[in-house]
Design a protein around this motif. Structure first.
Motif, PDB file in Angstrom:
ATOM      1  N   ASP A  83      23.454  71.173  41.490  1.00 42.54           N
ATOM      2  CA  ASP A  83      24.191  69.964  41.881  1.00 42.54           C
ATOM      3  C   ASP A  83      23.912  69.582  43.329  1.00 42.54           C
ATOM      4  OD1 ASP A  83      25.305  69.734  39.374  1.00 42.54           O
ATOM      5  OD2 ASP A  83      27.160  70.801  39.897  1.00 42.54           O
ATOM      6  N   GLN A  84      23.879  70.589  44.214  1.00 45.15           N
ATOM      7  CA  GLN A  84      23.612  70.311  45.627  1.00 45.15           C
ATOM      8  C   GLN A  84      22.203  69.777  45.836  1.00 45.15           C
ATOM      9  OE1 GLN A  84      24.568  74.261  46.977  1.00 45.15           O
ATOM     10  NE2 GLN A  84      26.639  73.699  47.637  1.00 45.15           N
ATOM     11  N   LYS A  85      21.250  70.355  45.107  1.00 49.90           N
ATOM     12  CA  LYS A  85      19.874  69.873  45.223  1.00 49.90           C
ATOM     13  C   LYS A  85      19.744  68.439  44.731  1.00 49.90           C
ATOM     14  CE  LYS A  85      17.466  74.319  44.863  1.00 49.90           C
ATOM     15  NZ  LYS A  85      16.453  75.090  44.100  1.00 49.90           N
ATOM     16  N   LYS A  86      20.364  68.140  43.594  1.00 46.30           N
ATOM     17  CA  LYS A  86      20.274  66.788  43.025  1.00 46.30           C
ATOM     18  C   LYS A  86      20.932  65.752  43.928  1.00 46.30           C
ATOM     19  CE  LYS A  86      20.063  68.230  38.166  1.00 46.30           C
ATOM     20  NZ  LYS A  86      20.809  68.296  36.882  1.00 46.30           N
ATOM     21  N   LEU A 112      26.888  79.697  54.872  1.00 50.11           N
ATOM     22  CA  LEU A 112      26.453  78.348  55.242  1.00 50.11           C
ATOM     23  C   LEU A 112      27.291  77.314  54.510  1.00 50.11           C
ATOM     24  CD1 LEU A 112      22.564  78.776  55.106  1.00 50.11           C
ATOM     25  CD2 LEU A 112      24.007  78.677  57.149  1.00 50.11           C
ATOM     26  N   LEU A 113      27.782  76.335  55.260  1.00 41.99           N
ATOM     27  CA  LEU A 113      28.585  75.250  54.691  1.00 41.99           C
ATOM     28  C   LEU A 113      27.982  73.902  55.072  1.00 41.99           C
ATOM     29  CD1 LEU A 113      32.181  76.534  55.568  1.00 41.99           C
ATOM     30  CD2 LEU A 113      31.220  76.354  53.268  1.00 41.99           C
ATOM     31  N   ILE A 114      27.975  72.978  54.117  1.00 43.72           N
ATOM     32  CA  ILE A 114      27.554  71.608  54.387  1.00 43.72           C
ATOM     33  C   ILE A 114      28.787  70.821  54.803  1.00 43.72           C
ATOM     34  CG2 ILE A 114      26.449  69.544  53.472  1.00 43.72           C
ATOM     35  CD1 ILE A 114      25.247  71.319  51.269  1.00 43.72           C
ATOM     36  N   ILE A 115      28.751  70.273  56.013  1.00 39.29           N
ATOM     37  CA  ILE A 115      29.908  69.545  56.538  1.00 39.29           C
ATOM     38  C   ILE A 115      29.492  68.117  56.879  1.00 39.29           C
ATOM     39  CG2 ILE A 115      31.677  69.479  58.332  1.00 39.29           C
ATOM     40  CD1 ILE A 115      31.410  72.473  58.649  1.00 39.29           C
ATOM     41  N   ASP A 116      30.263  67.152  56.396  1.00 38.31           N
ATOM     42  CA  ASP A 116      29.992  65.752  56.729  1.00 38.31           C
ATOM     43  C   ASP A 116      30.250  65.517  58.212  1.00 38.31           C
ATOM     44  OD1 ASP A 116      29.327  65.095  54.115  1.00 38.31           O
ATOM     45  OD2 ASP A 116      31.390  64.559  53.584  1.00 38.31           O
ATOM     46  N   LYS A 117      29.377  64.745  58.831  1.00 40.80           N
ATOM     47  CA  LYS A 117      29.489  64.503  60.275  1.00 40.80           C
ATOM     48  C   LYS A 117      30.805  63.820  60.635  1.00 40.80           C
ATOM     49  CE  LYS A 117      27.805  63.975  64.556  1.00 40.80           C
ATOM     50  NZ  LYS A 117      26.788  62.935  64.817  1.00 40.80           N
ATOM     51  N   ASP A 118      31.344  63.008  59.719  1.00 40.08           N
ATOM     52  CA  ASP A 118      32.580  62.276  60.014  1.00 40.08           C
ATOM     53  C   ASP A 118      33.838  63.019  59.576  1.00 40.08           C
ATOM     54  OD1 ASP A 118      32.286  62.052  57.293  1.00 40.08           O
ATOM     55  OD2 ASP A 118      32.318  59.859  57.232  1.00 40.08           O
ATOM     56  N   SER A 119      33.728  64.319  59.308  1.00 39.51           N
ATOM     57  CA  SER A 119      34.888  65.102  58.884  1.00 39.51           C
ATOM     58  C   SER A 119      35.954  65.159  59.978  1.00 39.51           C
ATOM     59  CB  SER A 119      34.467  66.534  58.529  1.00 39.51           C
ATOM     60  OG  SER A 119      33.600  66.545  57.423  1.00 39.51           O
ATOM     61  N   LYS A 120      37.211  65.138  59.561  1.00 38.30           N
ATOM     62  CA  LYS A 120      38.321  65.241  60.509  1.00 38.30           C
ATOM     63  C   LYS A 120      38.291  66.602  61.192  1.00 38.30           C
ATOM     64  CE  LYS A 120      43.377  64.934  60.789  1.00 38.30           C
ATOM     65  NZ  LYS A 120      44.637  64.786  60.024  1.00 38.30           N
ATOM     66  N   LEU A 125      29.743  75.262  49.910  1.00 43.04           N
ATOM     67  CA  LEU A 125      29.109  76.523  50.290  1.00 43.04           C
ATOM     68  C   LEU A 125      27.704  76.573  49.699  1.00 43.04           C
ATOM     69  CD1 LEU A 125      29.444  79.481  51.478  1.00 43.04           C
ATOM     70  CD2 LEU A 125      30.093  80.141  49.141  1.00 43.04           C
ATOM     71  N   ILE A 126      26.715  76.909  50.527  1.00 46.19           N
ATOM     72  CA  ILE A 126      25.335  77.062  50.043  1.00 46.19           C
ATOM     73  C   ILE A 126      25.060  78.551  49.847  1.00 46.19           C
ATOM     74  CG2 ILE A 126      22.924  76.436  50.407  1.00 46.19           C
ATOM     75  CD1 ILE A 126      23.790  74.614  52.636  1.00 46.19           C
TER      76      ILE A 126
END
Length: 375
Positions: free
Chosen positions: A105-108, A184-192, A222-223
């Motif tokens: 899912d993360q790759k897609k 490792l975590l993917i975090i959106d740049k605009d996260s609160k 989580l990756i």
């Protein structure tokens, strides 16, 4: 061992060379460096259309089954034109972490956008106290229900200002220096709770200092397996070290060419500088050092391509050589240009700044000499 490039690799090299000559002259680069993003998103998408962004990925991930040697070809060519587009933060670091550890899912969700040039990413792994030690992580991620709560600070995040998403190394267990317990975590740049201080480096590239305060991240971001990311991080940093070393070799080649051209036209005491034997010796020295460094680059790329047991050791040998060669070639180029060499108007000074910066990215000579002796 055959060190000759394939026809496809020669075509990629020629494609980039033509792009630099036609669309990326020095004055265009200088305008891009001074822009808000620090690079051209239009050119970045052009690289995607050329297939350069997808080159080092498998067909299953939407790529062309390229490897470390292909990466070397691309970055060495980029170095000759002093390309500022963020290839290493996006493709080599973030892209390969997703490719190696991400689920389907993360790759897609991420890779198609990343490889087309639509998405910007960065990898936040450095902390003020860690220097070059990848296992020195104090940023924490604690699981609270279906979310991780992340607190910490990341320094010198390359491409941070333009990033849409940031991959952050966090400690989910263990002590500060433990290799186990890093996730490792993917975090959106605009996260609160995520704030950044953006700035320009001396070479014109952009980076950020990232502060994370009580940032809530879904555990689906989580990756890979929790606490088991250190080995993959080390492998990807080795690949990135090869890539940035290839860029340095391209820069050294161009600096030698620019300096030789300058000495053939600059006159002193009634003759061109290139006629002075002492200066000829110095230019031969820089030529030989570049050739020696390129030989080490080819060896390291081949070992990494073959997954050799001493691949990491060869990477440290290469980066140590990059440090000493960059110092010699950089200083000699500026010396032979004289005061003109450090003016904004001449490109040689900008090549020097980038080459000097590369000496410390992913570990300086002292660090890699110590690492080499320990492997």
């Amino acid at each position: 061992m055959d060190f000759a490039l394939s026809e496809e690799q020669k075509q990629v090299q020629e494609l980039i060379t033509q792009f630099i000559a036609k669309d990326y002259p020095f004055d265009v680069r200088e305008k891009l460096v001074k822009s808000e993003d620090g690079f051209s998103k239009e050119f970045w998408k052009t690289f995607g259309e050329f297939g350069l962004l997808a080159m080092p990925f498998s067909e299953g991930d939407g790529g062309f089954n390229g490897g470390p040697v292909d990466l070397m070809v691309i970055l060495e060519a980029f170095g000759t034109g002093l390309i500022v587009e963020p290839y290493i933060p996006n493709i080599v670091l973030s892209g390969h972490l997703i490719s190696k550890l991400g689920n389907d899912d993360q790759k897609k969700e991420i890779l198609p956008k990343l490889l087309s040039g639509e998405l910007q990413m960065s990898f936040a792994f450095t902390e003020p106290q860690s220097r070059f030690d990848l296992n020195d992580v104090t940023t924490t991620a604690k699981l609270d229900g279906d979310n991780y709560i992340v607190d910490g600070y990341k320094a010198v995040v390359m491409n941070g200002p333009a990033s849409d998403k940031i991959i952050v190394s966090c400690r989910t267990s263990g002590g500060q220096l433990d290799e186990d317990g890093i996730s490792l975590l993917i975090i959106d740049k605009d996260s609160k709770g995520l704030s950044s201080r953006d700035y320009s480096n001396v070479d014109g590239s952009k980076a950020s200092e990232i502060t994370l305060e009580n940032v809530s991240v879904p555990k689906t971001n989580l990756i890979g397996d929790e606490g088991k990311s250190f080995k993959t991080i080390s492998q990807v940093i080795d690949l990135a070290t090869l890539a940035i070393s290839a860029e340095a070799v391209g820069i050294m080649q161009k600096m030698n060419e620019l300096t030789l051209e300058y000495t053939k036209t600059r006159e002193q005491f009634g003759q061109t500088l290139s006629k002075f034997q002492a200066l000829q010796h110095r230019m031969v020295d820089t030529f030989m050092v570049h050739e020696q460094t390129k030989s080490l680059l080819l060896m390291a790329a081949a070992k990494l391509n073959d997954n050799a047991s001493d691949a990491s050791k060869s990477i440290s040998a290469l980066k140590f050589q990059i440090g000493s060669a960059a110092k010699l070639i950089g200083e000699e180029s500026i010396q032979l240009h004289g005061g003109m060499g450090v003016t904004e108007e001449m490109s040689i000074g900008h090549y020097f700044k980038r080459l000097t910066t590369i000496r410390t990215i992913f570990g300086n000579s002292d660090y890699h000499l110590k690492r080499y002796s320990s492997l």
